[in-house]
Scaffold this motif. Sequence first.
Motif, PDB file in Angstrom:
ATOM      1  N   THR A 119      83.230 -13.522  89.780  1.00 29.04           N
ATOM      2  CA  THR A 119      84.560 -12.918  89.661  1.00 29.04           C
ATOM      3  C   THR A 119      85.354 -13.114  90.945  1.00 29.04           C
ATOM      4  N   SER A 120      86.666 -13.120  90.797  1.00 29.97           N
ATOM      5  CA  SER A 120      87.565 -13.230  91.953  1.00 29.97           C
ATOM      6  C   SER A 120      88.205 -11.894  92.289  1.00 29.97           C
ATOM      7  N   SER A 121      87.659 -10.816  91.766  1.00 29.98           N
ATOM      8  CA  SER A 121      88.269  -9.505  91.914  1.00 29.98           C
ATOM      9  C   SER A 121      88.152  -8.968  93.338  1.00 29.98           C
ATOM     10  N   LEU A 122      89.105  -8.126  93.713  1.00 30.98           N
ATOM     11  CA  LEU A 122      89.094  -7.405  94.987  1.00 30.98           C
ATOM     12  C   LEU A 122      89.320  -5.923  94.689  1.00 30.98           C
ATOM     13  N   LEU A 123      88.404  -5.088  95.173  1.00 31.56           N
ATOM     14  CA  LEU A 123      88.508  -3.648  94.987  1.00 31.56           C
ATOM     15  C   LEU A 123      88.467  -2.953  96.336  1.00 31.56           C
ATOM     16  N   ALA A 124      89.114  -1.796  96.427  1.00 36.41           N
ATOM     17  CA  ALA A 124      89.089  -1.006  97.653  1.00 36.41           C
ATOM     18  C   ALA A 124      88.750   0.434  97.311  1.00 36.41           C
ATOM     19  N   LEU A 125      87.776   0.989  98.044  1.00 34.57           N
ATOM     20  CA  LEU A 125      87.387   2.392  97.893  1.00 34.57           C
ATOM     21  C   LEU A 125      87.926   3.178  99.083  1.00 34.57           C
ATOM     22  N   ASP A 126      88.809   4.131  98.817  1.00 35.59           N
ATOM     23  CA  ASP A 126      89.323   5.017  99.850  1.00 35.59           C
ATOM     24  C   ASP A 126      88.307   6.145 100.036  1.00 35.59           C
ATOM     25  N   CYS A 127      87.617   6.141 101.173  1.00 35.74           N
ATOM     26  CA  CYS A 127      86.529   7.094 101.395  1.00 35.74           C
ATOM     27  C   CYS A 127      87.026   8.489 101.746  1.00 35.74           C
ATOM     28  N   MET A 140      89.812 -18.050  94.296  1.00 40.02           N
ATOM     29  CA  MET A 140      88.550 -18.623  93.881  1.00 40.02           C
ATOM     30  C   MET A 140      87.546 -17.514  93.602  1.00 40.02           C
ATOM     31  N   ALA A 141      86.809 -17.647  92.510  1.00 37.28           N
ATOM     32  CA  ALA A 141      85.732 -16.695  92.218  1.00 37.28           C
ATOM     33  C   ALA A 141      84.566 -16.972  93.155  1.00 37.28           C
TER      34      ALA A 141
END
Length: 327
Positions: A119-127, A140-141
Motif C-alpha cells: 500500500t501507498s497509504s500514510l497514516l498519522a496517530l496523534d498521541c 509508490m506503494a
Amino acid sequence: MASISSLPKDVVLECLARASKHDHPNLSLVSTTFRSLVSSSELYAAGLLLGRTEHCLYVCIHVYPEPSPRWYTLRPTRAGDTKLVSIPSSPSDLPSNSSVVTIGSEIFIIGGSINGEKTSSLLALDCRSHTWRRLPSMRMARGESVACLIDGKIHVIGEGLGLEERHALCRVSEIVVFEGSMYGMAGRTKCFAYHAEDGSCDVHVPDPDGLSVWDHSYCAIGNVMYSCDYTGELRWYDREDDEWRDVKFQRPLRRPRLPRQFKLSDCGGNLVILWTESFNVISCSEITCERRNRNEIWGAVKSSNVVLTADFYNSSVDILHCQVVTI
C-alpha cells in the motif's frame, strides 16, 4: 463542567498541562473544547513551561488471529507496575509490514501491506488525543521498508528505492539514527551507514558476536549505541576502540525466551526491552545506564514485569514497532 468552561483559557491550559499525559485521551472526550485544547500546540507549550513533558512508550503488536495489528501504550497501574493498553481508535485496516517514524507528538505509519498487497497509504496517530488522520498517499506503494527522522526530514529505506541493490544488501530489518547518520541493519551480517549530510554510504559489520543482525535490536541514547540479542545480552559500542562491550549488571537481567521477538528502545534516557515471555505474553524491563569510566557502562533494572497477555484461545503475539513520544 460549566464552571470549568467559564475559566480563562490560560487557566484551563495550565490545569490540563498539570494532568498526566496518560489521561489526555480521556479528557479529550469531555467536550469539543477539551479535544481541541488537548491536541493543540498551546498545551504542549504550557507543558514545557511547567516542565511537565513526559516520555510515553507506544508499541504496535499483532495479536493473532486478529486480521491486523493494533497500537498500544504503556501505562502505570495502581499496583505500581505497568501494562500495555490498547488504543481503541486503531483503524481496522491498519497495514502490517509498515515503517514508522515519530515527529513531535505524532507517529507516522508509512506504507506496508493490507491483505498481502503493498500500500501507498500514510497514516498519522496523534498521541495527545489518540486520534488518527489519513494523509495523501505516496506515489509508490512500499512494503517492508524502514524509516527514520534526520534534521527534520523523513528518510525511507527499503523496497522499491534501489539503495539496497546499489550496495548489494538484502532487506533492511532495522534502522538507527546515531550521531546524525542512519545505520541500517541488512542481510545477515551487514550494516550500512548513510550520511545524510553528504549523501555518502559505507558498509560495516555491526556486532562481531557470531549472530546475524536479525538476532539483534538496536537503539542509540546520546552518543552511545546499544545492542540487545535474543538471549538478552546487552552491549554498547565503544567508538574509540571500535569494539562492542557488555553492559555490566550487579543483578542478573531477565532473559527473553523466544528468538526475534524483542525490541530495544530509548525511553527518556533509559533502555526499554520488550520481549515475548511466551507465545501470548509480553514482558518489559526498564534499565538505567551509567558510564563509570571510559570502558564500562553499568545497568540497573528499574522495573520488570508482564505488560500484556493475549486473551484469545490459541493466540500468539508479534512485536512490530516500538516508538517513544514526548508529549
